[in-house]
Write an enzyme that holds these catalytic residues in place. Structure first.
Site, PDB file in Angstrom:
ATOM      1  N   SER A  63      -1.123   3.329  10.700  1.00 24.37           N
ATOM      2  CA  SER A  63      -2.071   2.463  11.416  1.00 24.37           C
ATOM      3  C   SER A  63      -1.416   1.090  11.580  1.00 24.37           C
ATOM      4  O   SER A  63      -0.447   0.770  10.885  1.00 24.37           O
ATOM      5  CB  SER A  63      -3.387   2.299  10.638  1.00 24.37           C
ATOM      6  OG  SER A  63      -3.202   1.415   9.544  1.00 24.37           O
ATOM      7  N   TYR A  73      -2.696  -1.610  10.661  1.00 23.13           N
ATOM      8  CA  TYR A  73      -2.882  -2.280   9.369  1.00 23.13           C
ATOM      9  C   TYR A  73      -1.739  -1.921   8.413  1.00 23.13           C
ATOM     10  O   TYR A  73      -1.078  -2.802   7.841  1.00 23.13           O
ATOM     11  CB  TYR A  73      -4.234  -1.897   8.729  1.00 23.13           C
ATOM     12  CG  TYR A  73      -4.159  -1.987   7.225  1.00 23.13           C
ATOM     13  CD1 TYR A  73      -4.086  -3.225   6.592  1.00 23.13           C
ATOM     14  CD2 TYR A  73      -4.078  -0.824   6.429  1.00 23.13           C
ATOM     15  CE1 TYR A  73      -3.941  -3.311   5.209  1.00 23.13           C
ATOM     16  CE2 TYR A  73      -3.941  -0.904   5.061  1.00 23.13           C
ATOM     17  CZ  TYR A  73      -3.877  -2.152   4.450  1.00 23.13           C
ATOM     18  OH  TYR A  73      -3.719  -2.241   3.103  1.00 23.13           O
ATOM     19  N   HIS A  74      -1.510  -0.607   8.231  1.00 22.78           N
ATOM     20  CA  HIS A  74      -0.462  -0.195   7.284  1.00 22.78           C
ATOM     21  C   HIS A  74       0.898  -0.759   7.716  1.00 22.78           C
ATOM     22  O   HIS A  74       1.713  -1.144   6.888  1.00 22.78           O
ATOM     23  CB  HIS A  74      -0.409   1.334   7.177  1.00 22.78           C
ATOM     24  CG  HIS A  74      -1.556   1.936   6.396  1.00 22.78           C
ATOM     25  ND1 HIS A  74      -2.692   2.420   6.993  1.00 22.78           N
ATOM     26  CD2 HIS A  74      -1.741   2.121   5.068  1.00 22.78           C
ATOM     27  CE1 HIS A  74      -3.529   2.885   6.069  1.00 22.78           C
ATOM     28  NE2 HIS A  74      -2.973   2.712   4.885  1.00 22.78           N
ATOM     29  N   THR A 115       0.819  -1.202   0.000  1.00 25.34           N
ATOM     30  CA  THR A 115       0.000   0.000   0.000  1.00 25.34           C
ATOM     31  C   THR A 115       0.863   1.267   0.000  1.00 25.34           C
ATOM     32  O   THR A 115       1.958   1.266   0.582  1.00 25.34           O
ATOM     33  CB  THR A 115      -0.971  -0.013   1.206  1.00 25.34           C
ATOM     34  OG1 THR A 115      -1.590   1.246   1.316  1.00 25.34           O
ATOM     35  CG2 THR A 115      -0.265  -0.321   2.505  1.00 25.34           C
ATOM     36  N   LYS A 166       1.708  -4.220   6.501  1.00 24.02           N
ATOM     37  CA  LYS A 166       2.206  -4.273   5.112  1.00 24.02           C
ATOM     38  C   LYS A 166       3.713  -4.010   5.065  1.00 24.02           C
ATOM     39  O   LYS A 166       4.432  -4.571   4.243  1.00 24.02           O
ATOM     40  CB  LYS A 166       1.482  -3.217   4.261  1.00 24.02           C
ATOM     41  CG  LYS A 166      -0.006  -3.452   4.111  1.00 24.02           C
ATOM     42  CD  LYS A 166      -0.266  -4.582   3.145  1.00 24.02           C
ATOM     43  CE  LYS A 166      -1.719  -4.668   2.765  1.00 24.02           C
ATOM     44  NZ  LYS A 166      -2.010  -5.813   1.908  1.00 24.02           N
TER      45      LYS A 166
HETATM   46  P1  NAD Z   1     -11.197  -7.211   0.910  1.00 20.99           P
HETATM   47  O1  NAD Z   1     -11.255  -7.277   2.400  1.00 20.99           O
HETATM   48  O2  NAD Z   1     -12.449  -6.905   0.177  1.00 20.99           O
HETATM   49  O3  NAD Z   1     -10.604  -8.594   0.343  1.00 20.99           O
HETATM   50  C1  NAD Z   1      -9.658  -9.367   1.011  1.00 20.99           C
HETATM   51  C2  NAD Z   1     -10.097 -10.824   0.926  1.00 20.99           C
HETATM   52  O4  NAD Z   1      -9.138 -11.652   1.578  1.00 20.99           O
HETATM   53  C3  NAD Z   1     -11.447 -11.077   1.603  1.00 20.99           C
HETATM   54  O5  NAD Z   1     -12.323 -11.742   0.719  1.00 20.99           O
HETATM   55  C4  NAD Z   1     -11.098 -11.926   2.821  1.00 20.99           C
HETATM   56  O6  NAD Z   1     -12.121 -12.848   3.145  1.00 20.99           O
HETATM   57  C5  NAD Z   1      -9.800 -12.609   2.374  1.00 20.99           C
HETATM   58  N1  NAD Z   1      -8.907 -12.959   3.499  1.00 20.99           N
HETATM   59  C6  NAD Z   1      -8.445 -12.150   4.487  1.00 20.99           C
HETATM   60  N2  NAD Z   1      -7.660 -12.848   5.326  1.00 20.99           N
HETATM   61  C7  NAD Z   1      -7.601 -14.119   4.847  1.00 20.99           C
HETATM   62  C8  NAD Z   1      -6.948 -15.302   5.280  1.00 20.99           C
HETATM   63  N3  NAD Z   1      -6.209 -15.334   6.383  1.00 20.99           N
HETATM   64  N4  NAD Z   1      -7.112 -16.435   4.548  1.00 20.99           N
HETATM   65  C9  NAD Z   1      -7.865 -16.429   3.419  1.00 20.99           C
HETATM   66  N5  NAD Z   1      -8.517 -15.337   2.955  1.00 20.99           N
HETATM   67  C10 NAD Z   1      -8.381 -14.192   3.678  1.00 20.99           C
HETATM   68  O7  NAD Z   1     -10.036  -6.173   0.549  1.00 20.99           O
HETATM   69  P2  NAD Z   1      -9.722  -5.449  -0.853  1.00 20.99           P
HETATM   70  O8  NAD Z   1     -10.207  -4.064  -0.774  1.00 20.99           O
HETATM   71  O9  NAD Z   1     -10.128  -6.316  -1.982  1.00 20.99           O
HETATM   72  O10 NAD Z   1      -8.141  -5.394  -0.772  1.00 20.99           O
HETATM   73  C11 NAD Z   1      -7.361  -6.454  -1.262  1.00 20.99           C
HETATM   74  C12 NAD Z   1      -5.878  -6.181  -0.984  1.00 20.99           C
HETATM   75  O11 NAD Z   1      -5.484  -4.981  -1.613  1.00 20.99           O
HETATM   76  C13 NAD Z   1      -5.545  -6.041   0.492  1.00 20.99           C
HETATM   77  O12 NAD Z   1      -4.330  -6.689   0.761  1.00 20.99           O
HETATM   78  C14 NAD Z   1      -5.399  -4.554   0.678  1.00 20.99           C
HETATM   79  O13 NAD Z   1      -4.496  -4.274   1.717  1.00 20.99           O
HETATM   80  C15 NAD Z   1      -4.869  -4.107  -0.667  1.00 20.99           C
HETATM   81  N6  NAD Z   1      -5.241  -2.716  -0.984  1.00 20.99           N
HETATM   82  C16 NAD Z   1      -6.553  -2.356  -1.050  1.00 20.99           C
HETATM   83  C17 NAD Z   1      -6.889  -1.031  -1.347  1.00 20.99           C
HETATM   84  C18 NAD Z   1      -8.321  -0.553  -1.408  1.00 20.99           C
HETATM   85  O14 NAD Z   1      -8.534   0.667  -1.533  1.00 20.99           O
HETATM   86  N7  NAD Z   1      -9.319  -1.434  -1.330  1.00 20.99           N
HETATM   87  C19 NAD Z   1      -5.863  -0.103  -1.598  1.00 20.99           C
HETATM   88  C20 NAD Z   1      -4.532  -0.519  -1.522  1.00 20.99           C
HETATM   89  C21 NAD Z   1      -4.230  -1.832  -1.211  1.00 20.99           C
HETATM   90  N1  USQ Z   2     -11.018  10.176   5.144  1.00 21.53           N
HETATM   91  C1  USQ Z   2     -11.868  11.280   5.160  1.00 21.53           C
HETATM   92  N2  USQ Z   2     -13.193  11.063   5.214  1.00 21.53           N
HETATM   93  C2  USQ Z   2     -13.740   9.816   5.232  1.00 21.53           C
HETATM   94  C3  USQ Z   2     -12.880   8.696   5.200  1.00 21.53           C
HETATM   95  C4  USQ Z   2     -11.524   8.906   5.162  1.00 21.53           C
HETATM   96  O1  USQ Z   2     -11.413  12.425   5.118  1.00 21.53           O
HETATM   97  O2  USQ Z   2     -14.972   9.723   5.292  1.00 21.53           O
HETATM   98  C5  USQ Z   2      -9.563  10.385   5.036  1.00 21.53           C
HETATM   99  C6  USQ Z   2      -8.695   9.691   6.071  1.00 21.53           C
HETATM  100  O3  USQ Z   2      -8.508  10.502   7.223  1.00 21.53           O
HETATM  101  C7  USQ Z   2      -7.402   9.478   5.303  1.00 21.53           C
HETATM  102  C8  USQ Z   2      -7.844   9.335   3.856  1.00 21.53           C
HETATM  103  O4  USQ Z   2      -9.170   9.854   3.795  1.00 21.53           O
HETATM  104  O5  USQ Z   2      -6.583  10.605   5.371  1.00 21.53           O
HETATM  105  C9  USQ Z   2      -7.855   7.923   3.332  1.00 21.53           C
HETATM  106  O6  USQ Z   2      -8.682   7.097   4.135  1.00 21.53           O
HETATM  107  P1  USQ Z   2      -9.275   5.743   3.536  1.00 21.53           P
HETATM  108  O7  USQ Z   2     -10.088   5.090   4.607  1.00 21.53           O
HETATM  109  O8  USQ Z   2      -9.908   5.999   2.234  1.00 21.53           O
HETATM  110  O9  USQ Z   2      -7.936   4.943   3.198  1.00 21.53           O
HETATM  111  P2  USQ Z   2      -6.892   4.192   4.104  1.00 21.53           P
HETATM  112  O10 USQ Z   2      -7.282   4.123   5.516  1.00 21.53           O
HETATM  113  O11 USQ Z   2      -5.549   4.743   3.794  1.00 21.53           O
HETATM  114  O12 USQ Z   2      -6.987   2.695   3.538  1.00 21.53           O
HETATM  115  C10 USQ Z   2      -7.404   2.377   2.197  1.00 21.53           C
HETATM  116  C11 USQ Z   2      -7.655   0.891   2.151  1.00 21.53           C
HETATM  117  C12 USQ Z   2      -6.359   0.144   2.452  1.00 21.53           C
HETATM  118  C13 USQ Z   2      -5.275   0.624   1.511  1.00 21.53           C
HETATM  119  C14 USQ Z   2      -5.121   2.136   1.542  1.00 21.53           C
HETATM  120  C15 USQ Z   2      -4.231   2.659   0.434  1.00 21.53           C
HETATM  121  O13 USQ Z   2      -8.662   0.520   3.087  1.00 21.53           O
HETATM  122  O14 USQ Z   2      -6.558  -1.249   2.290  1.00 21.53           O
HETATM  123  O15 USQ Z   2      -4.061   0.030   1.853  1.00 21.53           O
HETATM  124  O16 USQ Z   2      -6.410   2.744   1.284  1.00 21.53           O
HETATM  125  S1  USQ Z   2      -3.220   3.991   0.988  1.00 21.53           S
HETATM  126  O17 USQ Z   2      -4.082   5.028   1.525  1.00 21.53           O
HETATM  127  O18 USQ Z   2      -2.467   4.427  -0.152  1.00 21.53           O
HETATM  128  O19 USQ Z   2      -2.384   3.461   2.035  1.00 21.53           O
END
Ligand code: NAD
Ligand code: USQ
Length: 387
Positions: free
Chosen positions: A179, A181-182, A144, A185
């Site tokens: 976070s 979470y981050h 990410t 990664k």
């Molecule tokens: P999502 O939660 O919709 O999908 C993740 C899937 O993985 C789910 O279906 C969940 O059931 C499965 N999963 C989680 N833990 C597991 C485990 N231990 N074993 C088997 N399956 C498991 O998330 P998404 O939005 O599709 O994101 C996918 C990936 O992309 C993530 O790694 C996320 O960090 C990354 N990512 C997402 C975004 C975004 O904006 N959605 C941005 C940047 C990176």
């Molecule tokens: N934010 C607002 N208003 C909202 C929701 C969020 O201002 O209603 C702000 C947050 O404070 C933050 C930014 O928007 O500054 C992004 O928040 P987000 O929830 O859209 O994104 P983030 O928490 O960073 O996580 C999401 C995905 C995660 C992925 C990440 C990419 O859930 O899986 O890794 O985006 S990145 O942001 O590049 O790390």
């Protein structure tokens, strides 16, 4: 190619599985359905109704004649991870299967520990399975952009040339994420780089920005092929939330001053980037990092673009920031690697108008307004006691 998509039931995993299948690859998906359990736990759900994985796969086969194999289980179970990789025999593994919401990881100790255990142990199991079963497998791992945080220097693609006291080196780019979470990664990235160094694994770490949009060519073929679309304050990402708030006539919830800048990407570009990474694999022993984001905006700019694109009245509300993040900062990132492989990015303003608002309008009655309100506060993660 034979491609195994881990997390293939998720927001991005399912459209990616279909996209790769439609382009002639033999695809299998692995998932433990935990994302559907978080919905039960949080009392939230996808704006767009989604089918079970079994139905999705059946409809895909009926629609296209192409088969997607499915493995149900948890990646943190090493036996299951090994057995799936042994049975399917992938050339590429695309790894989406992690807990991906920053607010979920900041609820309390239990959720932070779960997030890091789930993500880091799952990835370690995949690494070890690749090392022991087949070192030729190319891992395409979703990282990410948030791993980098908001440094006061340009963000490079994973690596940095450093000069110090007259000597120079190429080091992993220093990370300062916002976070638990981050952070998971970042830990994954370090483990994977080590695996490349000691066992000659081949890995592409895709530092993806915030994804927006819900529709791809394949999800649009049949309503039963739709992917999820989250709007709640835990899993809903900022642009998806702003678009939904605009359609519902609710003020767009900008956290803090709105001067924070974030990198973003259209879901249609996500699936194409994954294809490009799979079809152009990293070398043996190479830990390759791509910044998978196409545009960046401040949150206030995002709100303005959504408001200007929506054909009705839209208000913007600046709410107390529930997170701890820098609001005034420098932000510039390199993103040339995927473009050099052929990516032609979509633009935010086009996607909003062409697909997002219409889909939201269609399902607006399913929104639970309570779920829109942010409830997880970074500073309170240590005051809420949980067993
Ligand atoms: P999502 O939660 O919709 O999908 C993740 C899937 O993985 C789910 O279906 C969940 O059931 C499965 N999963 C989680 N833990 C597991 C485990 N231990 N074993 C088997 N399956 C498991 O998330 P998404 O939005 O599709 O994101 C996918 C990936 O992309 C993530 O790694 C996320 O960090 C990354 N990512 C997402 C975004 C975004 O904006 N959605 C941005 C940047 C990176
Ligand atoms: N934010 C607002 N208003 C909202 C929701 C969020 O201002 O209603 C702000 C947050 O404070 C933050 C930014 O928007 O500054 C992004 O928040 P987000 O929830 O859209 O994104 P983030 O928490 O960073 O996580 C999401 C995905 C995660 C992925 C990440 C990419 O859930 O899986 O890794 O985006 S990145 O942001 O590049 O790390």
């Amino acid at each position: 190619m034979r491609i195994l998509v881990l997390g293939g039931d998720g927001y991005l995993g399912w459209p990616t599985a279909m996209y790769l299948s439609a382009r002639g690859h033999d695809v299998a998906v692995l998932d433990n359905a935990v994302r559907r359990q978080y919905d039960h736990e949080l009392g939230s759900g996808s704006l767009v109704p989604i089918e079970s994985l079994r139905t999705r796969i059946r409809v895909w086969e009926e629609t296209t004649g192409r088969r997607i194999e499915s493995f149900h289980g948890d990646l943190t179970d090493a036996d299951f991870a090994y057995e799936t990789i042994r049975r399917f025999g992938p050339e590429s593994i695309v790894h989406f299967a992690e807990q991906r919401a920053a607010p979920y990881s900041m609820i309390d100790r239990k959720h932070a520990v779960y997030t890091q255990t789930n993500n880091i142990v799952g990835t370690l199991n995949v690494m070890f399975a690749m090392g022991e079963l087949d070192r030729d497998i190319h891992l395409v791992k979703l990282g990410t952009m948030g791993e980098y945080g908001t440094p006061n220097i340009d963000i490079e693609e994973g690596w940095l040339e450093v000069e110090h006291n007259g000597r120079s080196d190429r080091v992993l780019y220093p990370k300062r994420p916002g976070s638990f979470y981050h952070l998971s990664k970042v830990h994954d990235s370090h483990n994977l780089e080590f695996g490349c160094r000691i066992w000659g694994l081949r890995v592409t770490d895709l530092n993806q920005g915030i994804v927006y949009g819900q529709q791809t060519e394949e999800t649009a073929l049949d309503a039963r092929l739709a992917t999820r679309f989250d709007y709640d304050a835990v899993f809903g990402t900022v642009l998806n939330r702003f678009a939904i708030q605009a359609v519902l006539g609710r003020p767009l919830s900008v956290y803090g001053a709105g001067t924070q800048t974030r990198a973003v990407i259209d879901i249609r570009d996500t699936v194409e980037c994954i294809r490009l990474a799979c079809e152009n694999p990293a070398e043996q022993g190479e830990f390759r990092v791509f910044n998978q984001a196409t545009e960046s905006f401040s949150l206030a700019e995002m709100a303005k673009i959504v408001a200007n694109s929506y054909p009705g009245q839209v208000d913007v509300e600046y709410v107390d920031n529930p997170r701890v993040e820098q609001e005034n900062h420098y932000y510039a990132f390199t993103h040339t690697a995927l473009e050099s492989l052929g990516l032609e990015p979509h633009l935010l303003s086009d996607t909003l108008l062409t697909s997002m608002f219409g889909i939201i309008e269609q399902h607006r009655d399913r929104v639970d307004l309570d779920a829109l309100r942010p409830t997880v506060r970074w500073r309170e993660a240590i005051s809420s006691r949980s067993s």
